[in-house]
Design a protein around this motif. Structure first.
Motif, short mmCIF file in Angstrom:
data_model
loop_
_atom_site.label_atom_id
_atom_site.label_comp_id
_atom_site.label_asym_id
_atom_site.label_seq_id
_atom_site.Cartn_x
_atom_site.Cartn_y
_atom_site.Cartn_z
N LEU A 1 0.83 -1.20 0.00
CA LEU A 1 0.00 0.00 0.00
C LEU A 1 0.87 1.25 0.00
CD1 LEU A 1 -2.71 1.42 0.08
CD2 LEU A 1 -2.73 1.11 2.57
N GLY A 2 1.90 1.26 0.81
CA GLY A 2 2.83 2.39 0.83
C GLY A 2 3.47 2.62 -0.52
N GLU A 3 3.86 1.53 -1.17
CA GLU A 3 4.47 1.65 -2.50
C GLU A 3 3.46 2.17 -3.52
OE1 GLU A 3 7.65 1.53 -3.33
OE2 GLU A 3 8.09 1.16 -1.23
N ALA A 4 2.20 1.73 -3.41
CA ALA A 4 1.17 2.21 -4.34
C ALA A 4 0.89 3.69 -4.14
CB ALA A 4 -0.12 1.40 -4.16
N LEU A 5 1.05 4.18 -2.90
CA LEU A 5 0.81 5.59 -2.59
C LEU A 5 2.07 6.45 -2.74
CD1 LEU A 5 -1.53 5.12 0.47
CD2 LEU A 5 -2.16 6.10 -1.74
N ARG A 6 3.19 5.84 -3.03
CA ARG A 6 4.46 6.55 -3.16
C ARG A 6 4.36 7.80 -4.05
NH1 ARG A 6 9.41 4.99 -1.88
NH2 ARG A 6 11.13 5.98 -2.98
N PRO A 7 3.73 7.72 -5.25
CA PRO A 7 3.63 8.92 -6.08
C PRO A 7 2.86 10.06 -5.42
CG PRO A 7 3.09 6.97 -7.36
CD PRO A 7 3.20 6.54 -5.92
N VAL A 8 1.86 9.72 -4.62
CA VAL A 8 1.07 10.74 -3.91
C VAL A 8 1.97 11.47 -2.92
CG1 VAL A 8 -0.88 11.13 -2.34
CG2 VAL A 8 -1.07 9.45 -4.20
N TYR A 9 2.73 10.71 -2.15
CA TYR A 9 3.63 11.31 -1.15
C TYR A 9 4.73 12.13 -1.83
CZ TYR A 9 1.41 7.86 1.89
OH TYR A 9 0.50 7.10 2.57
N LEU A 10 5.32 11.59 -2.87
CA LEU A 10 6.39 12.31 -3.57
C LEU A 10 5.89 13.63 -4.13
CD1 LEU A 10 8.21 9.40 -5.40
CD2 LEU A 10 9.18 10.89 -3.64
N ASN A 11 4.73 13.60 -4.76
CA ASN A 11 4.16 14.82 -5.32
C ASN A 11 3.93 15.87 -4.23
OD1 ASN A 11 3.00 16.39 -7.49
ND2 ASN A 11 1.03 15.99 -6.51
N TYR A 12 3.36 15.46 -3.12
CA TYR A 12 3.07 16.39 -2.03
C TYR A 12 4.37 16.96 -1.45
CZ TYR A 12 1.04 18.34 2.21
OH TYR A 12 0.65 19.19 3.22
#
Length: 89
Positions: free
Chosen positions: A71-82
């Motif tokens: 799940l963390g890996e799937a959300l990685r782009p969201v965190y990086l963008n923010y």
């Protein structure tokens, strides 16, 4: 932290930095967006999910653990963008 430094961080660290910054700065918009994308990220990472947003407690529990594993890996782009938008995070 520069973009290369962010890319090298594990997903759980990206999660911690992004959520900590959002909470500290009252960025409810980011936190709400995170809650909205978790069901899709769970599905993308192979987890069966009940996308019923009326189950708030389950969704909040997912948000707390949203930096771990697939799940963390799937959300990685969201965190990086923010974090790119908030370099002081």
């Amino acid at each position: 932290m520069d973009a290369n430094g962010l890319e090298s961080l594990p997903a759980h660290e990206l999660h911690e930095r992004a959520v900590r910054y959002a909470v500290r700065h009252g960025d409810l918009g980011f936190l709400w967006e995170l809650l909205k994308v978790i069901p899709a990220a769970e599905a993308a990472s192979g987890h069966e999910t009940d996308a019923d947003l009326t189950k708030v407690s389950a969704l909040l529990a997912d948000a707390i653990a949203a930096g771990e594993g697939e799940l963390g890996e799937a959300l990685r782009p969201v965190y990086l963008n923010y974090l790119r938008e908030h370099p002081d995070a």
